[in-house]
Design a protein around this motif. Sequence first.
Motif, PDB file in Angstrom:
ATOM      1  N   GLU B  11      63.397  13.392  -9.270  1.00 50.50           N
ATOM      2  CA  GLU B  11      63.611  12.079  -9.899  1.00 50.50           C
ATOM      3  C   GLU B  11      65.049  11.948 -10.397  1.00 50.50           C
ATOM      4  O   GLU B  11      65.742  10.974 -10.102  1.00 50.50           O
ATOM      5  CB  GLU B  11      62.696  11.909 -11.114  1.00 50.50           C
ATOM      6  CG  GLU B  11      61.262  11.612 -10.791  1.00 50.50           C
ATOM      7  CD  GLU B  11      60.355  11.863 -11.994  1.00 50.50           C
ATOM      8  OE1 GLU B  11      60.883  12.017 -13.124  1.00 50.50           O
ATOM      9  OE2 GLU B  11      59.141  11.929 -11.811  1.00 50.50           O
ATOM     10  N   LEU B  12      65.472  12.966 -11.153  1.00 49.97           N
ATOM     11  CA  LEU B  12      66.842  12.958 -11.681  1.00 49.97           C
ATOM     12  C   LEU B  12      67.847  12.891 -10.541  1.00 49.97           C
ATOM     13  O   LEU B  12      68.833  12.147 -10.590  1.00 49.97           O
ATOM     14  CB  LEU B  12      67.101  14.231 -12.486  1.00 49.97           C
ATOM     15  CG  LEU B  12      66.829  14.192 -13.974  1.00 49.97           C
ATOM     16  CD1 LEU B  12      67.226  15.516 -14.595  1.00 49.97           C
ATOM     17  CD2 LEU B  12      67.639  13.062 -14.606  1.00 49.97           C
ATOM     18  N   CYS B 137      58.608   7.081  -6.408  1.00 48.76           N
ATOM     19  CA  CYS B 137      58.503   6.001  -5.415  1.00 48.76           C
ATOM     20  C   CYS B 137      59.546   4.921  -5.670  1.00 48.76           C
ATOM     21  O   CYS B 137      60.290   4.525  -4.771  1.00 48.76           O
ATOM     22  CB  CYS B 137      57.120   5.357  -5.456  1.00 48.76           C
ATOM     23  SG  CYS B 137      55.852   6.420  -4.804  1.00 48.76           S
ATOM     24  N   VAL B 138      59.596   4.449  -6.925  1.00 49.31           N
ATOM     25  CA  VAL B 138      60.485   3.324  -7.234  1.00 49.31           C
ATOM     26  C   VAL B 138      61.953   3.743  -7.096  1.00 49.31           C
ATOM     27  O   VAL B 138      62.746   3.056  -6.439  1.00 49.31           O
ATOM     28  CB  VAL B 138      60.196   2.773  -8.647  1.00 49.31           C
ATOM     29  CG1 VAL B 138      61.230   1.738  -9.036  1.00 49.31           C
ATOM     30  CG2 VAL B 138      58.804   2.178  -8.696  1.00 49.31           C
ATOM     31  N   SER B 139      62.315   4.912  -7.680  1.00 51.45           N
ATOM     32  CA  SER B 139      63.716   5.350  -7.564  1.00 51.45           C
ATOM     33  C   SER B 139      64.063   5.590  -6.102  1.00 51.45           C
ATOM     34  O   SER B 139      65.148   5.228  -5.645  1.00 51.45           O
ATOM     35  CB  SER B 139      63.971   6.645  -8.339  1.00 51.45           C
ATOM     36  OG  SER B 139      63.312   6.643  -9.546  1.00 51.45           O
ATOM     37  N   ALA B 195      76.300   2.203 -13.860  1.00 55.66           N
ATOM     38  CA  ALA B 195      75.592   1.571 -14.972  1.00 55.66           C
ATOM     39  C   ALA B 195      74.156   1.229 -14.575  1.00 55.66           C
ATOM     40  O   ALA B 195      73.228   1.345 -15.369  1.00 55.66           O
ATOM     41  CB  ALA B 195      76.329   0.307 -15.409  1.00 55.66           C
ATOM     42  N   PHE B 196      73.989   0.834 -13.320  1.00 56.29           N
ATOM     43  CA  PHE B 196      72.650   0.580 -12.796  1.00 56.29           C
ATOM     44  C   PHE B 196      71.814   1.859 -12.898  1.00 56.29           C
ATOM     45  O   PHE B 196      70.668   1.842 -13.360  1.00 56.29           O
ATOM     46  CB  PHE B 196      72.760   0.114 -11.347  1.00 56.29           C
ATOM     47  CG  PHE B 196      71.464  -0.335 -10.740  1.00 56.29           C
ATOM     48  CD1 PHE B 196      71.007  -1.630 -10.941  1.00 56.29           C
ATOM     49  CD2 PHE B 196      70.713   0.516  -9.953  1.00 56.29           C
ATOM     50  CE1 PHE B 196      69.812  -2.056 -10.381  1.00 56.29           C
ATOM     51  CE2 PHE B 196      69.513   0.103  -9.387  1.00 56.29           C
ATOM     52  CZ  PHE B 196      69.065  -1.187  -9.597  1.00 56.29           C
ATOM     53  N   ALA B 197      72.412   2.974 -12.501  1.00 55.24           N
ATOM     54  CA  ALA B 197      71.733   4.269 -12.604  1.00 55.24           C
ATOM     55  C   ALA B 197      71.417   4.584 -14.062  1.00 55.24           C
ATOM     56  O   ALA B 197      70.339   5.103 -14.375  1.00 55.24           O
ATOM     57  CB  ALA B 197      72.597   5.369 -11.994  1.00 55.24           C
ATOM     58  N   ALA B 204      63.419   5.203 -17.076  1.00 53.41           N
ATOM     59  CA  ALA B 204      62.573   6.310 -16.616  1.00 53.41           C
ATOM     60  C   ALA B 204      62.288   7.283 -17.762  1.00 53.41           C
ATOM     61  O   ALA B 204      61.173   7.769 -17.917  1.00 53.41           O
ATOM     62  CB  ALA B 204      63.243   7.036 -15.455  1.00 53.41           C
ATOM     63  N   GLN B 205      63.307   7.574 -18.562  1.00 53.58           N
ATOM     64  CA  GLN B 205      63.151   8.532 -19.652  1.00 53.58           C
ATOM     65  C   GLN B 205      62.563   7.900 -20.903  1.00 53.58           C
ATOM     66  O   GLN B 205      62.127   8.590 -21.809  1.00 53.58           O
ATOM     67  CB  GLN B 205      64.517   9.132 -20.032  1.00 53.58           C
ATOM     68  CG  GLN B 205      65.239   9.839 -18.904  1.00 53.58           C
ATOM     69  CD  GLN B 205      64.590  11.162 -18.572  1.00 53.58           C
ATOM     70  OE1 GLN B 205      64.310  11.954 -19.451  1.00 53.58           O
ATOM     71  NE2 GLN B 205      64.324  11.375 -17.296  1.00 53.58           N
ATOM     72  N   GLY B 206      62.630   6.564 -20.963  1.00 48.69           N
ATOM     73  CA  GLY B 206      62.143   5.864 -22.142  1.00 48.69           C
ATOM     74  C   GLY B 206      63.061   5.984 -23.333  1.00 48.69           C
ATOM     75  O   GLY B 206      62.634   5.840 -24.473  1.00 48.69           O
ATOM     76  N   SER B 207      64.343   6.253 -23.075  1.00 48.61           N
ATOM     77  CA  SER B 207      65.283   6.294 -24.185  1.00 48.61           C
ATOM     78  C   SER B 207      66.716   6.178 -23.693  1.00 48.61           C
ATOM     79  O   SER B 207      67.001   6.430 -22.516  1.00 48.61           O
ATOM     80  CB  SER B 207      65.138   7.601 -24.965  1.00 48.61           C
ATOM     81  OG  SER B 207      65.603   8.657 -24.169  1.00 48.61           O
TER      82      SER B 207
END
Lengths: 252, 297
Positions: B11-12, B137-139, B195-197, B204-207
Amino acid sequence: MIRVMGVDKTFLPGTPDARPLLRDFNLSIGSGEFVILLGANGAGKSTLFHLLAGTESVDRGQIWLDGLDVTARTEPQRAQWISRVFQDPRQGSAAALTLEENLALALRRGLPRRLKGFHHALSRAVATVKELGMGLESRLQDPMQLFSGGQRQAVTLLMATALRPKILLLDEHTAALDPHAEATILALTERTIAAQGLTALMITHNLSHALRYGTRLIMLRGGKIALDIRGEEKKALRLEELYAKFGAEERT
Amino acid sequence: MNLYAYTSAIELGLIFSLVGIGVFFTFRILDFPDLTVDGSFPLGAAVSAVLVHGGCNPWLALLVSLAAGSTAGLCTAWLHTRLRVVHLLASIVTMTALYSVNLRIMGRPNLALLEEETIFSWASRILSLSQSSVILCVSGSIVACVLMLAWWFLRTELGLALRASGNNPIMARAMGVSTHGMIWLGLGISNGLAAFAGGLYAQAQGSADVGMGIGTVVAGLAAVIIGEAVLPTRRIGWMLVRVCAGSILYRVAMAFALSLDTGSAWYSVRSSDLNLVTAGLVVLFLAVSQRKKRGRP
């Protein structure tokens, strides 16, 4: 076609090393003339090219192209009228880009670059590559860095004339080549200029080339025009005479 | 090393491959060493976090992140082309300024997203997938879209002009390409992607954290360099693909190193060591590629 009027250009102005390169320089070149520029190092040939192409700006005076004052136009803006072939074969094309990509780039010289695939007009440029007879048409996907100096210079010349320029500037464009490649490129240059009826300026240090090519010969010295002959007078000029003139200019 | 560690590393890797592509645009295509991304990545995260926290549509938040990052890139471009500040310094100045800007945007050093709707929670509802597989999936789909777009763009007349202006600025100008204009364009794209990333990462991380940007450039560069080492190619499409491959490989290798438990506090790798390890890795790959270059005729 070209009018240079009252142009001053100083090297490192405002410093103790300031040196005038051109002083009240005037030159007029007609459409279709093929001008050979001669002169010792520092005579002002390259300065004149830089001022025409817009890589440097004049301190004073005006430059007109085909009835248009271009003095204030930047180098990329002037690219639509002026194209150049440099002395260093590596300067004329992008080494990491393929032959095909370089040609595509040249097909939009001075035109807006669109968000449109580059392949659409390429076949015309590929035809000119084939006409070179160097077999380069089979290497369209090769990056330019894999090509020899002579091949790169031939490609640069094709790129410079892929869209017909109003003026073609050739800055000692064969000086870095071996004699065989030099002959090939000079022949190609002459053929292209004749075929497209171009107005061209060529800097050279080779006096026999100066006699053999071109319709007009201008010798610069110390930022001034020391000799300007054309037509029959140029044709009648012999190497010894030119050599003597060149030498005389250097000694005075 | 368990499966969970692998998936989160991938994911990362996927999210950071967007940074890698941004870095590829500046360092490789434009030949402009731009460090602004260390500031624009957390900028994107901050913008997305604040917007999502405020109830904004998470997709729209990502687009605003993208625009904010591009603007940051344009600041660097402006400093360099108009004020003639050396490229590296211009980007450091923007990066430094962004630290304060990011704090202003968030209003605090970090911001947690708890119940707010992110693109991932939205997608997991729509696709009825678990949280961890939905991030993959989304990333993955986003990265694939960005790859296609970048590949298409680099083969347009404009993309070609961008590549030429980085590779041979003298020739590009002679062909009527404004090299300054290309710097604006390249930095805008690159920092927009970073910045999009950042926004994606925050969702994704929620923070979002104001310090999360440190090492972004080096991570992006690591992706580019590792990609170059594993997949030699001259084709621009594959060059983009290998950045993503490099980014994923890099994260998996890092996760692997972290999972090695030697039982000693000194000889095992801690997550705080990652920047040192990354820097070492980049130096190693650079040295190897330099040696290869020198070996060539």
